[in-house]
Design an enzyme around this catalytic site. Structure first.
Site, PDB file in Angstrom:
ATOM      1  CE  LYS A 158      15.444  10.136   2.305  1.00 30.48           C
ATOM      2  NZ  LYS A 158      17.161   9.986   3.077  1.00 30.48           N
ATOM      3  NE  ARG A 276       9.517   7.669  -1.055  1.00 29.62           N
ATOM      4  CZ  ARG A 276       9.929   7.026  -1.043  1.00 29.62           C
ATOM      5  NH1 ARG A 276      11.269   7.640   0.031  1.00 29.62           N
ATOM      6  NH2 ARG A 276       9.977   5.848  -0.254  1.00 29.62           N
ATOM      7  CB  SER A 284      11.564   8.540   3.037  1.00 27.92           C
ATOM      8  OG  SER A 284      12.939   8.007   2.571  1.00 27.92           O
TER       9      SER A 284
HETATM   10  N1  PPS Z   1      15.604   2.830  -8.014  1.00 27.72           N
HETATM   11  C1  PPS Z   1      14.674   3.717  -7.253  1.00 27.72           C
HETATM   12  N2  PPS Z   1      13.646   4.962  -7.618  1.00 27.72           N
HETATM   13  C2  PPS Z   1      13.028   5.496  -7.057  1.00 27.72           C
HETATM   14  N3  PPS Z   1      13.167   5.399  -5.124  1.00 27.72           N
HETATM   15  C3  PPS Z   1      14.131   4.801  -4.865  1.00 27.72           C
HETATM   16  C4  PPS Z   1      14.883   3.219  -6.028  1.00 27.72           C
HETATM   17  N4  PPS Z   1      16.325   3.549  -5.408  1.00 27.72           N
HETATM   18  C5  PPS Z   1      16.235   3.900  -3.894  1.00 27.72           C
HETATM   19  N5  PPS Z   1      14.993   4.319  -3.853  1.00 27.72           N
HETATM   20  C6  PPS Z   1      14.348   5.507  -2.418  1.00 27.72           C
HETATM   21  O1  PPS Z   1      14.267   6.652  -2.780  1.00 27.72           O
HETATM   22  C7  PPS Z   1      14.697   7.174  -0.921  1.00 27.72           C
HETATM   23  C8  PPS Z   1      16.182   7.877  -1.235  1.00 27.72           C
HETATM   24  O2  PPS Z   1      15.792   9.043  -1.876  1.00 27.72           O
HETATM   25  P1  PPS Z   1      17.144   9.804  -2.299  1.00 27.72           P
HETATM   26  O3  PPS Z   1      18.486   9.441  -2.541  1.00 27.72           O
HETATM   27  O4  PPS Z   1      16.664  11.020  -3.264  1.00 27.72           O
HETATM   28  O5  PPS Z   1      17.469  10.288  -0.867  1.00 27.72           O
HETATM   29  S1  PPS Z   1      18.732  12.238  -0.846  1.00 27.72           S
HETATM   30  O6  PPS Z   1      17.002  12.912  -0.239  1.00 27.72           O
HETATM   31  O7  PPS Z   1      19.380  12.276  -1.355  1.00 27.72           O
HETATM   32  O8  PPS Z   1      18.507  11.525   1.044  1.00 27.72           O
HETATM   33  C9  PPS Z   1      14.914   6.176  -0.340  1.00 27.72           C
HETATM   34  O9  PPS Z   1      13.520   5.980  -0.024  1.00 27.72           O
HETATM   35  P2  PPS Z   1      13.110   4.851   1.696  1.00 27.72           P
HETATM   36  O10 PPS Z   1      13.688   3.649   1.772  1.00 27.72           O
HETATM   37  O11 PPS Z   1      11.701   4.834   2.245  1.00 27.72           O
HETATM   38  O12 PPS Z   1      13.754   5.940   2.320  1.00 27.72           O
HETATM   39  C10 PPS Z   1      14.954   4.614  -1.055  1.00 27.72           C
HETATM   40  O13 PPS Z   1      14.719   3.401  -1.075  1.00 27.72           O
END
Ligand code: PPS
Length: 480
Positions: A158, A276, A284
């Site tokens: 996340k 994060r 999340s």
């Molecule tokens: N560009 C960028 N930079 C930083 N963060 C971002 C970005 N794009 C998406 N997000 C937010 O990342 C959250 C999902 O994380 P992951 O893709 O690592 O999730 S997972 O572990 O693969 O399931 C998810 O958080 P939440 O929306 O709060 O759930 C995304 O919104």
């Protein structure tokens, strides 16, 4: 701020008895000129300590005072609970291995090799210049020929890992491959079990070559499953200037065993992690759990880590067979369940009475963390205790890049460039940097003030350690 009482009461005294004074079976001491070697066998492992001349007098007094407060797993400089630094070497693992194996199996029922595949001679003696018998002499040739990763994104779940993965995927020198292989944790566990079934006792570990072959097979699969959809065979196009990356954000949480596996199988791998604000990360994770729950029409659960008894998988799987009609628990409850487990294991304590800084670098912390990991919950808090998980990775010599997820979101082009620099790839800019894997605003759980305050309070000392571990840039990170 006072933490809520753990569900199962424990006193600090009991904690100390559990972790600092565990039950010993045998203590053997050999005294030589200028050194002393002590082998301690407890319920499930052997600790071998050698005190050298320089530290002998200090360590001897500490040793008799702290006695079993010392837990040794690998050669390192070691801080005792009273702050004394001693140099500790793990010596003669072959001698203790048989006893250790017996003890592990008798007392826990865990298959021995789950702990330490790296007892294999290849890996124990492996260095960066030792690349096994795959027939190549340099990592880059080995990687190209055998499809082993140059780099690994180890976390955090996340943390925006899907977005970074998608941006990197557009770089011409990145080999397109599937995300989330879970090779170094779950797949390897299964592989080892299977080998054990086929070959009997593999307590001596598997040769590095075979472990690499297994990783290589998984990576090839990860590449072909993506490129097949795109109508060309990228395996054929794997050129010198192309980079293969294993994108598995769960690895960070497996910090008790992943570093050793990486050092053995792909010692050259560059490591990247996105971190994060752990409060947002927990929310999340909870929202993802709700989404999955909704999509399967019932409750989700985490799979038992059946191949690694006593520990559960920490990723949530979407499996229709797991449906249940149980109503979802609230975020508050989700958090409090994990807090209870962390307190029960002793990872989170009352820092007004226990010195956090001393505890953080003590073996008692490692032991508490192992206890917690073996209870395997959803870990909305545990996964956000980054400093604990980073410690073993940072002891490795591998190139390491830590990126703040918030920066990836706000200064995407610059951070993208920094990741490319780190990997040694030419900088490019993308036209768009879309968000990936994100929750719709209206679907995001509104965290109540009290829970948010509690989480901030819990994470604060651990976040503070990030400055020490990762450098100045991380000082005061996520502070109000
Ligand atoms: N560009 C960028 N930079 C930083 N963060 C971002 C970005 N794009 C998406 N997000 C937010 O990342 C959250 C999902 O994380 P992951 O893709 O690592 O999730 S997972 O572990 O693969 O399931 C998810 O958080 P939440 O929306 O709060 O759930 C995304 O919104």
């Amino acid at each position: 701020m006072e933490l809520p009482q753990p569900q199962q009461q424990h006193t600090r005294h009991r904690l100390q008895q559990q972790r600092i004074f565990p039950l010993f079976f045998l203590v053997l001491t050999v005294i030589g000129v200028g050194w002393r070697l002590t082998i301690v066998l407890d319920r499930n492992q052997a600790y071998v300590m050698k005190f050298s001349n320089a530290t002998q007098s200090k360590s001897q007094s500490s040793f008799s005072k702290a006695t079993v407060g010392i837990v040794v797993r690998s050669p390192q400089e070691f801080t005792l609970l009273d702050g004394t630094v001693v140099s500790v070497g793990m010596i003669g693992p072959k001698i203790v291995r048989a006893q250790r194996q017996r003890l592990v199996q008798r007392n826990t029922g865990y298959p021995w090799q789950q702990w330490d595949i790296l007892e294999s001679d290849d890996c124990r003696n492996g260095t960066k210049s030792s690349f096994g018998t795959l027939g190549s002499t340099t990592p880059s040739r080995l990687i190209r020929k055998h499809w082993l990763p140059h780099a690994i994104l180890i976390g955090v779940q996340k943390g925006g890992t899907t977005a970074l993965y998608q941006y990197m995927d557009q770089h011409p020198n990145i080999v397109k491959s599937q995300k989330e292989l879970y090779f170094l944790d779950e797949v390897l566990d299964q592989y080892l079990l299977q080998q054990q079934e086929e070959e009997g006792d593999i307590a001596g570990g598997l040769p590095q070559t075979r472990l690499r072959q297994a990783y290589s097979a998984k990576m090839k699969q990860a590449v072909s499953s993506v490129t097949r959809n795109q109508g060309h065979n990228q395996q054929k196009d794997h050129h010198t200037n192309e980079m293969l990356v294993d994108w598995t954000p769960n690895y960070l949480f497996e910090s008790d065993r992943l570093p050793a596996r990486i050092s053995c199988i792909v010692p050259w791998a560059k490591l990247m992690v996105l971190l994060r604000n752990p409060v947002d990360r927990a929310r999340s994770q909870y929202d993802m759990k709700l989404r999955i729950q909704e999509s399967v029409g019932g409750n989700t659960r985490q799979t038992g880590r059946s191949q690694h008894p006593g520990r559960n998988h920490h990723h949530i799987i979407n499996n229709n067979k797991l449906q249940s009609t149980a109503p979802p628990i609230s975020f508050k409850e989700y958090v409090h369940n994990d807090l209870g487990a962390l307190q029960e294991a002793g990872v989170i304590q009352d820092w007004d009475t226990v010195n956090f800084d001393l505890f953080f670098y003590s073996p008692a912390m490692d032991e508490a963390w192992r206890t917690y990991m073996n209870n395997g919950l959803n870990a909305p808090i545990g996964m956000g205790l980054y400093a604990i998980q980073l410690k073993p990775f940072l002891k490795m010599e591998n190139d390491f890049l830590a990126i703040q997820s918030e920066k990836l979101m706000q200064e995407t082009d610059e951070i993208y460039g920094q990741v490319l620099d780190f990997l040694g790839l030419e900088r490019i800019s993308l036209e768009f940097y879309p968000k990936a894997n994100h929750a719709a605003k209206k679907q995001m759980t509104a965290v109540d003030e009290e829970t948010e305050k509690l989480l901030r309070h819990i994470f604060e000392p651990f976040n503070r350690k990030l400055g020490e571990l990762l450098g100045k840039e991380w000082e005061h990170v996520w502070e109000e």
